[in-house]
Scaffold this motif. Structure first.
Motif, PDB file in Angstrom:
ATOM      1  N   LEU A  85       0.164  38.528  15.085  1.00  0.00           N
ATOM      2  CA  LEU A  85      -0.391  37.228  15.459  1.00  0.00           C
ATOM      3  C   LEU A  85      -1.667  36.940  14.678  1.00  0.00           C
ATOM      4  CD1 LEU A  85      -0.554  34.699  17.204  1.00  0.00           C
ATOM      5  CD2 LEU A  85      -1.588  36.100  19.018  1.00  0.00           C
ATOM      6  N   PHE A  86      -2.581  37.883  14.638  1.00  0.00           N
ATOM      7  CA  PHE A  86      -3.836  37.647  13.928  1.00  0.00           C
ATOM      8  C   PHE A  86      -3.633  37.584  12.417  1.00  0.00           C
ATOM      9  CE2 PHE A  86      -5.519  38.673  18.053  1.00  0.00           C
ATOM     10  CZ  PHE A  86      -6.654  37.875  18.127  1.00  0.00           C
ATOM     11  N   ARG A  87      -2.677  38.338  11.921  1.00  0.00           N
ATOM     12  CA  ARG A  87      -2.375  38.270  10.491  1.00  0.00           C
ATOM     13  C   ARG A  87      -1.814  36.893  10.127  1.00  0.00           C
ATOM     14  NH1 ARG A  87       0.398  42.534  10.107  1.00  0.00           N
ATOM     15  NH2 ARG A  87       2.421  41.577  10.543  1.00  0.00           N
ATOM     16  N   CYS A  88      -0.941  36.364  10.975  1.00  0.00           N
ATOM     17  CA  CYS A  88      -0.364  35.042  10.707  1.00  0.00           C
ATOM     18  C   CYS A  88      -1.423  33.945  10.791  1.00  0.00           C
ATOM     19  CB  CYS A  88       0.774  34.758  11.688  1.00  0.00           C
ATOM     20  SG  CYS A  88       2.281  35.702  11.350  1.00  0.00           S
ATOM     21  N   ILE A  89      -2.356  34.077  11.713  1.00  0.00           N
ATOM     22  CA  ILE A  89      -3.449  33.111  11.785  1.00  0.00           C
ATOM     23  C   ILE A  89      -4.249  33.150  10.494  1.00  0.00           C
ATOM     24  CG2 ILE A  89      -5.643  32.605  12.931  1.00  0.00           C
ATOM     25  CD1 ILE A  89      -4.260  33.515  15.560  1.00  0.00           C
ATOM     26  N   ARG A  90      -4.599  34.346  10.032  1.00  0.00           N
ATOM     27  CA  ARG A  90      -5.344  34.472   8.776  1.00  0.00           C
ATOM     28  C   ARG A  90      -4.552  33.876   7.609  1.00  0.00           C
ATOM     29  NH1 ARG A  90      -5.729  39.124   5.590  1.00  0.00           N
ATOM     30  NH2 ARG A  90      -3.448  39.035   5.745  1.00  0.00           N
ATOM     31  N   ASP A  91      -3.263  34.156   7.572  1.00  0.00           N
ATOM     32  CA  ASP A  91      -2.433  33.672   6.466  1.00  0.00           C
ATOM     33  C   ASP A  91      -2.271  32.153   6.483  1.00  0.00           C
ATOM     34  OD1 ASP A  91      -2.163  36.278   5.664  1.00  0.00           O
ATOM     35  OD2 ASP A  91      -0.096  36.513   6.397  1.00  0.00           O
ATOM     36  N   SER A  92      -2.486  31.521   7.635  1.00  0.00           N
ATOM     37  CA  SER A  92      -2.404  30.056   7.710  1.00  0.00           C
ATOM     38  C   SER A  92      -3.599  29.384   7.037  1.00  0.00           C
ATOM     39  CB  SER A  92      -2.338  29.602   9.176  1.00  0.00           C
ATOM     40  OG  SER A  92      -3.617  29.707   9.794  1.00  0.00           O
ATOM     41  N   GLY A  93      -4.633  30.172   6.762  1.00  0.00           N
ATOM     42  CA  GLY A  93      -5.852  29.623   6.174  1.00  0.00           C
ATOM     43  C   GLY A  93      -6.957  29.417   7.185  1.00  0.00           C
ATOM     44  N   THR A  94      -6.678  29.726   8.444  1.00  0.00           N
ATOM     45  CA  THR A  94      -7.681  29.597   9.498  1.00  0.00           C
ATOM     46  C   THR A  94      -8.495  30.890   9.589  1.00  0.00           C
ATOM     47  OG1 THR A  94      -6.414  28.004  10.786  1.00  0.00           O
ATOM     48  CG2 THR A  94      -7.981  29.363  12.003  1.00  0.00           C
TER      49      THR A  94
ATOM     50  N   ALA B  53     -12.068  42.011  13.055  1.00  0.00           N
ATOM     51  CA  ALA B  53     -12.792  42.626  11.947  1.00  0.00           C
ATOM     52  C   ALA B  53     -11.856  42.933  10.786  1.00  0.00           C
ATOM     53  CB  ALA B  53     -13.488  43.898  12.432  1.00  0.00           C
ATOM     54  N   LYS B  54     -10.671  43.445  11.074  1.00  0.00           N
ATOM     55  CA  LYS B  54      -9.731  43.827  10.029  1.00  0.00           C
ATOM     56  C   LYS B  54      -9.312  42.635   9.176  1.00  0.00           C
ATOM     57  CE  LYS B  54      -5.250  46.083   9.253  1.00  0.00           C
ATOM     58  NZ  LYS B  54      -4.155  46.869   9.889  1.00  0.00           N
ATOM     59  N   TYR B  55      -9.116  41.477   9.816  1.00  0.00           N
ATOM     60  CA  TYR B  55      -8.621  40.307   9.085  1.00  0.00           C
ATOM     61  C   TYR B  55      -9.719  39.308   8.729  1.00  0.00           C
ATOM     62  CZ  TYR B  55      -4.013  42.150   9.753  1.00  0.00           C
ATOM     63  OH  TYR B  55      -2.913  42.971   9.700  1.00  0.00           O
ATOM     64  N   GLY B  56     -10.965  39.718   8.892  1.00  0.00           N
ATOM     65  CA  GLY B  56     -12.079  38.888   8.444  1.00  0.00           C
ATOM     66  C   GLY B  56     -12.196  37.576   9.185  1.00  0.00           C
ATOM     67  N   LEU B  57     -11.879  37.583  10.475  1.00  0.00           N
ATOM     68  CA  LEU B  57     -11.941  36.370  11.280  1.00  0.00           C
ATOM     69  C   LEU B  57     -13.255  36.301  12.054  1.00  0.00           C
ATOM     70  CD1 LEU B  57      -8.320  36.537  12.729  1.00  0.00           C
ATOM     71  CD2 LEU B  57      -9.093  35.082  10.853  1.00  0.00           C
ATOM     72  N   GLU B  58     -13.688  35.090  12.339  1.00  0.00           N
ATOM     73  CA  GLU B  58     -14.842  34.867  13.212  1.00  0.00           C
ATOM     74  C   GLU B  58     -14.335  34.644  14.626  1.00  0.00           C
ATOM     75  OE1 GLU B  58     -18.134  31.391  14.253  1.00  0.00           O
ATOM     76  OE2 GLU B  58     -16.481  31.017  12.859  1.00  0.00           O
ATOM     77  N   ILE B  59     -14.828  35.421  15.582  1.00  0.00           N
ATOM     78  CA  ILE B  59     -14.449  35.189  16.969  1.00  0.00           C
ATOM     79  C   ILE B  59     -15.543  34.359  17.625  1.00  0.00           C
ATOM     80  CG2 ILE B  59     -15.407  37.406  17.781  1.00  0.00           C
ATOM     81  CD1 ILE B  59     -13.030  37.380  19.843  1.00  0.00           C
ATOM     82  N   ARG B  60     -15.177  33.192  18.083  1.00  0.00           N
ATOM     83  CA  ARG B  60     -16.146  32.244  18.621  1.00  0.00           C
ATOM     84  C   ARG B  60     -16.740  32.769  19.922  1.00  0.00           C
ATOM     85  NH1 ARG B  60     -14.604  27.550  15.588  1.00  0.00           N
ATOM     86  NH2 ARG B  60     -16.201  26.294  16.609  1.00  0.00           N
ATOM     87  N   LEU B  61     -18.011  32.486  20.097  1.00  0.00           N
ATOM     88  CA  LEU B  61     -18.809  32.950  21.233  1.00  0.00           C
ATOM     89  C   LEU B  61     -18.991  34.462  21.223  1.00  0.00           C
ATOM     90  CD1 LEU B  61     -17.373  30.643  24.056  1.00  0.00           C
ATOM     91  CD2 LEU B  61     -19.305  30.215  22.535  1.00  0.00           C
ATOM     92  N   GLY B  62     -18.512  35.116  20.161  1.00  0.00           N
ATOM     93  CA  GLY B  62     -18.788  36.522  19.944  1.00  0.00           C
ATOM     94  C   GLY B  62     -18.004  37.507  20.780  1.00  0.00           C
ATOM     95  N   ARG B  63     -17.023  37.026  21.531  1.00  0.00           N
ATOM     96  CA  ARG B  63     -16.313  37.929  22.438  1.00  0.00           C
ATOM     97  C   ARG B  63     -15.003  37.291  22.889  1.00  0.00           C
ATOM     98  NH1 ARG B  63     -17.131  36.035  27.729  1.00  0.00           N
ATOM     99  NH2 ARG B  63     -18.713  34.406  27.886  1.00  0.00           N
ATOM    100  N   VAL B  64     -14.175  38.117  23.518  1.00  0.00           N
ATOM    101  CA  VAL B  64     -12.973  37.621  24.182  1.00  0.00           C
ATOM    102  C   VAL B  64     -13.400  37.017  25.518  1.00  0.00           C
ATOM    103  CG1 VAL B  64     -10.727  38.226  25.144  1.00  0.00           C
ATOM    104  CG2 VAL B  64     -11.560  39.383  23.084  1.00  0.00           C
ATOM    105  N   LEU B  65     -13.042  35.777  25.740  1.00  0.00           N
ATOM    106  CA  LEU B  65     -13.417  35.095  26.975  1.00  0.00           C
ATOM    107  C   LEU B  65     -12.608  35.636  28.148  1.00  0.00           C
ATOM    108  CD1 LEU B  65     -13.509  31.459  25.562  1.00  0.00           C
ATOM    109  CD2 LEU B  65     -15.421  33.039  25.816  1.00  0.00           C
TER     110      LEU B  65
END
Length: 296
Positions: free
Chosen positions: A202-211, A265-277
């Motif tokens: 899931l996170f890899r596909c999000i990264r690959d979408s350009g997001t 961290a692995k896919y270089g994504l920014e997690i908003r608000l710094g945590r899992v809500l």
């Protein structure tokens, strides 16, 4: 689906969400019928029980006119406020093709040259219809809710919502159009704790979408939501029932949060608000700050 046309008194509503100042909801109810949606409580405003979520829709036919009036009256000091479209419905669900309320609201923002941030959250590829207006606004960001990469898994809890693969393609199309995006991974489906490979996909596909930016939220296990999910889980194998029962525990949420943070961290994504809500925890800490879950 029961559709009623109603008139509203207000559209620009002060927000209780952590990432927006105002919310705008042109519909009450949602045809996508997601079982986990926290917005199912909205039924009480139109005389519908929680169990009927996804079976009714109230269309605020005067929404654009009311929004235009309120926007014009907004004091200059508040015109940098962040507006979210939408928080307790999906503004781009199927009836939007006919009523064009979301588009009318975007047109009003464009006509007023609104300088503040306009955020959008949807599960629908229909939002691509409005890329012309979204691109013309000075500060926009479009979020697409993506909970799985497997259409069958998504369909289990998401009723009539667009397929997961269509949502990922929508993210990619928005990015190709140069529109800032984020993915909303909410809720984290409970089985991901035991299927790290699927969560990583899931996170890899999000990264690959350009997001590159994500909001992530645990399953809201408020009693009224558990009551809606229960019939779907009741006939599943014992191991599936056990997974959903465990989703309420702190142990489950900590483990899943750690998995998410590693993948971010692995896919270089920014997690908003710094945590899992975590709605369960946040509700105890600050009842006035509601979750984003299920808003679209």
């Amino acid at each position: 689906m029961r559709i009623a046309e109603i008139e509203c008194k207000s559209m620009l509503v002060a927000s209780k969400l952590p990432a927006s100042d105002y919310v705008v909801n042109p519909y009450t109810g949602c045809s996508f019928a997601c079982a986990y949606c926290y917005a199912s409580f909205m039924g009480r405003f139109v005389g519908e029980p929680i169990e009927a979520w996804g079976e009714y829709l109230s269309v605020k036919v005067n929404a654009v006119a009311v929004f235009q009036r309120e926007l014009r009256r907004m004091p200059p000091a508040r015109r940098e406020s962040t507006i979210l479209l939408s928080s307790v419905t999906d503004a781009w669900q199927g009836v939007e093709k006919k009523y064009r309320l979301a588009r009318g609201i975007l047109e009003a923002l464009h006509a007023e040259a609104y300088p503040g941030q306009v955020m959008m959250l949807t599960k629908s590829p229909l939002i691509l219809r409005d890329t012309d207006l979204i691109s013309a606004l000075p500060r926009t960001e479009v979020g697409v809710t993506v909970t799985a990469t497997d259409d069958a898994v998504g369909r289990f809890l998401e009723g009539h919502a667009p397929f997961a693969t269509d949502r990922l393609r929508t993210l990619a199309a928005l990015n190709q159009a140069g529109i800032p995006t984020y993915a909303f991974v909410g809720p984290l489906l409970p089985h991901y704790r035991y299927r790290g490979d699927l969560l990583e996909d899931l996170f890899r596909c999000i990264r690959d979408s350009g997001t590159s930016s994500v909001f992530v939220e645990h399953l809201n296990t408020s009693p009224y939501i558990v009551r809606r999910i229960a019939p779907l889980v009741r006939d599943e194998p014992a191991e599936v029932q056990a997974v959903y029962a465990a989703a309420r525990t702190d142990e489950h949420r900590r483990a899943l949060s750690d998995m998410v943070m590693d993948l971010v961290a692995k896919y270089g994504l920014e997690i908003r608000l710094g945590r899992v809500l975590d709605h369960n925890r946040d509700k105890k800490a600050a009842p006035a700050r509601s979750s984003l879950q299920g808003s679209a």
